[in-house]
Design an enzyme around this catalytic site. Structure first.
Site, PDB file in Angstrom:
ATOM      1  N   GLU A  52       1.466  -1.305  -0.044  1.00 33.77           N
ATOM      2  CA  GLU A  52       0.245  -0.210  -0.160  1.00 33.77           C
ATOM      3  C   GLU A  52       0.746   0.723   0.270  1.00 33.77           C
ATOM      4  O   GLU A  52       1.652   0.985   0.385  1.00 33.77           O
ATOM      5  CB  GLU A  52      -1.706   0.187   0.933  1.00 33.77           C
ATOM      6  CG  GLU A  52      -1.972   1.423   1.408  1.00 33.77           C
ATOM      7  CD  GLU A  52      -2.433   1.402   2.523  1.00 33.77           C
ATOM      8  OE1 GLU A  52      -2.741   0.457   3.274  1.00 33.77           O
ATOM      9  OE2 GLU A  52      -3.993   1.308   2.571  1.00 33.77           O
ATOM     10  N   LYS A 136      -9.491   2.008  -2.573  1.00 33.77           N
ATOM     11  CA  LYS A 136     -10.189   0.912  -0.845  1.00 33.77           C
ATOM     12  C   LYS A 136     -11.433   1.538  -0.129  1.00 33.77           C
ATOM     13  O   LYS A 136     -11.873   2.297  -0.399  1.00 33.77           O
ATOM     14  CB  LYS A 136      -8.593   1.800  -0.426  1.00 33.77           C
ATOM     15  CG  LYS A 136      -8.742   0.917   1.506  1.00 33.77           C
ATOM     16  CD  LYS A 136      -7.650   1.545   2.352  1.00 33.77           C
ATOM     17  CE  LYS A 136      -7.847   1.088   3.100  1.00 33.77           C
ATOM     18  NZ  LYS A 136      -6.447   1.963   3.917  1.00 33.77           N
ATOM     19  N   CYS A 178      -5.377  -2.980   2.819  1.00 32.75           N
ATOM     20  CA  CYS A 178      -5.338  -3.330   4.028  1.00 32.75           C
ATOM     21  C   CYS A 178      -6.599  -3.348   4.898  1.00 32.75           C
ATOM     22  O   CYS A 178      -7.369  -4.444   5.374  1.00 32.75           O
ATOM     23  CB  CYS A 178      -4.804  -1.676   3.927  1.00 32.75           C
ATOM     24  SG  CYS A 178      -3.252  -1.533   6.454  1.00 32.75           S
TER      25      CYS A 178
HETATM   26  N1  LIG Z   1      -3.679   1.627   6.087  1.00 35.50           N
HETATM   27  C1  LIG Z   1      -4.674   0.969   6.471  1.00 35.50           C
HETATM   28  O1  LIG Z   1      -6.124   0.517   6.377  1.00 35.50           O
HETATM   29  C2  LIG Z   1      -4.308   0.390   8.232  1.00 35.50           C
HETATM   30  C3  LIG Z   1      -5.180  -0.824   8.608  1.00 35.50           C
HETATM   31  C4  LIG Z   1      -5.054  -0.992   9.391  1.00 35.50           C
HETATM   32  O2  LIG Z   1      -3.547  -0.844  10.169  1.00 35.50           O
HETATM   33  C5  LIG Z   1      -5.455  -2.078  10.557  1.00 35.50           C
HETATM   34  O3  LIG Z   1      -4.992  -1.926  11.655  1.00 35.50           O
HETATM   35  O4  LIG Z   1      -6.878  -2.286  10.454  1.00 35.50           O
END
Ligand SMILES: NC(=O)CCC(=O)C(=O)O
Length: 304
Positions: A52, A136, A178
């Site tokens: 990411e 996302k 993510c």
């Molecule tokens: N970049 C993100 O979306 C981080 C997501 C994350 O750390 C989580 O705990 O879920």
């Protein structure tokens, strides 16, 4: 006589996650990513994943200044340098490239002062053609007092689709970014379209990473009996956001085949369709679902 369904993964393939060390210079990040993609390709990887926000630091303060337009935009905006760099990486190495994500800028053609930002992943074919984009869907908005507060929605807008991409020689993969990994519905809808793997460029942090990152990779694998790849940036303790690292690949029985530490590295695994079939024969969830009790998510709408 009943015919067996075609294999989800048509032939074995090596998949590599590049746990990239990025810094503040976008041109340096792009050049460095290209050299690591080359390194992974030379080991025989045919599907290569970047993390990411691989071409910038990660954080709300950085999204607007690093964002690039992917859609036609009013002058003087140029077409995305990251798009062209990623396309060249895929073409020059004859590989499928899941190009992590980049901050994407959309400028209204009728009102150039109207700007929208997304966290967007681009997937390229071995000829350098763009196969899919994933914006996302679930923005990273959390508040764990004394530990971490993050609000992507202060700057970013969410995507609105499940992304499944066909890699013709191999089969389908689901792509999400993510925080999306925390939402089993998104994964399940993609998996039920016949994916052999779910691939997540990500950047968990040193609070939530040790609690949930590995667990979530294994959870999505065991829910769906598919391979799951999680690809993080390397940790930079000089940056404002400390990525957890620990890129990993889990198999369809949720065994972690390979896992990095927090440093820059490449982790890879040989994926084999037989492992998916074996998991599904042994634990036959696919024949045991109860659509009289809950809806069949395989009917949900997805896009490339
Ligand atoms: N970049 C993100 O979306 C981080 C997501 C994350 O750390 C989580 O705990 O879920």
């Amino acid at each position: 006589m009943a015919t067996s369904p075609p294999p989800l993964l048509k032939q074995p393939v090596k998949l590599a996650c590049i746990q990239l060390a990025s810094g503040p210079s976008k041109p340096t990040n792009l050049t460095h990513a290209a050299s690591k993609v080359r390194e992974a390709a030379l080991t025989g990887a045919k599907i290569i994943v970047l993390p990411e926000c691989f071409n910038s630091p990660y954080g709300c303060d950085y999204f607007p200044s690093y964002a690039e337009p992917l859609l036609p935009s009013p002058p003087p905006l140029e077409t995305s340098p990251s798009f062209h760099a990623l396309s060249a990486m895929a073409r020059n190495n004859n590989i499928y490239l899941i190009g992590g994500s980049i901050p994407e800028l959309v400028v209204s053609l009728t009102d150039p002062s109207s700007k929208t930002y997304y966290n967007t992943s681009l997937t390229f074919s071995p000829s350098g053609e763009l196969l899919a984009t994933h914006r996302k869907v679930h923005l990273f908005d959390i508040d764990i007092p004394g530990k971490i507060t993050f609000k992507e929605s202060d700057v970013l807008s969410p995507g609105d689709k499940v992304t499944v991409v066909d890699l013709p020689e191999y089969g389908k993969v689901g792509i999400a970014i993510c925080y999306d990994v925390r939402f089993p519905e998104l994964a399940m809808i993609a998996a039920r379209q016949g994916c052999f793997a779910l691939i997540y460029p990500g950047a968990f942090n040193t609070t939530t990473g040790p609690m949930h990152w590995r667990l979530l990779g294994q959870a999505r694998a065991v829910d769906n009996q598919v391979y799951v790849a999680l690809c993080s940036p390397a940790r930079d303790v000089g940056a404002s956001y400390h990525a957890w690292g620990h890129s990993s690949i889990s198999d369809p029985m949720a065994q972690v085949l390979v896992e990095a530490d927090e440093n820059e590295t490449i982790v890879s695994a040989d994926l084999d369709g037989g492992r998916i079939e074996e998991a599904r024969k042994g634990i036959p969830l696919r024949d045991q679902r109860r659509f009289d009790v809950y809806p069949d998510v395989s009917k949900a709408k997805v896009g490339p």
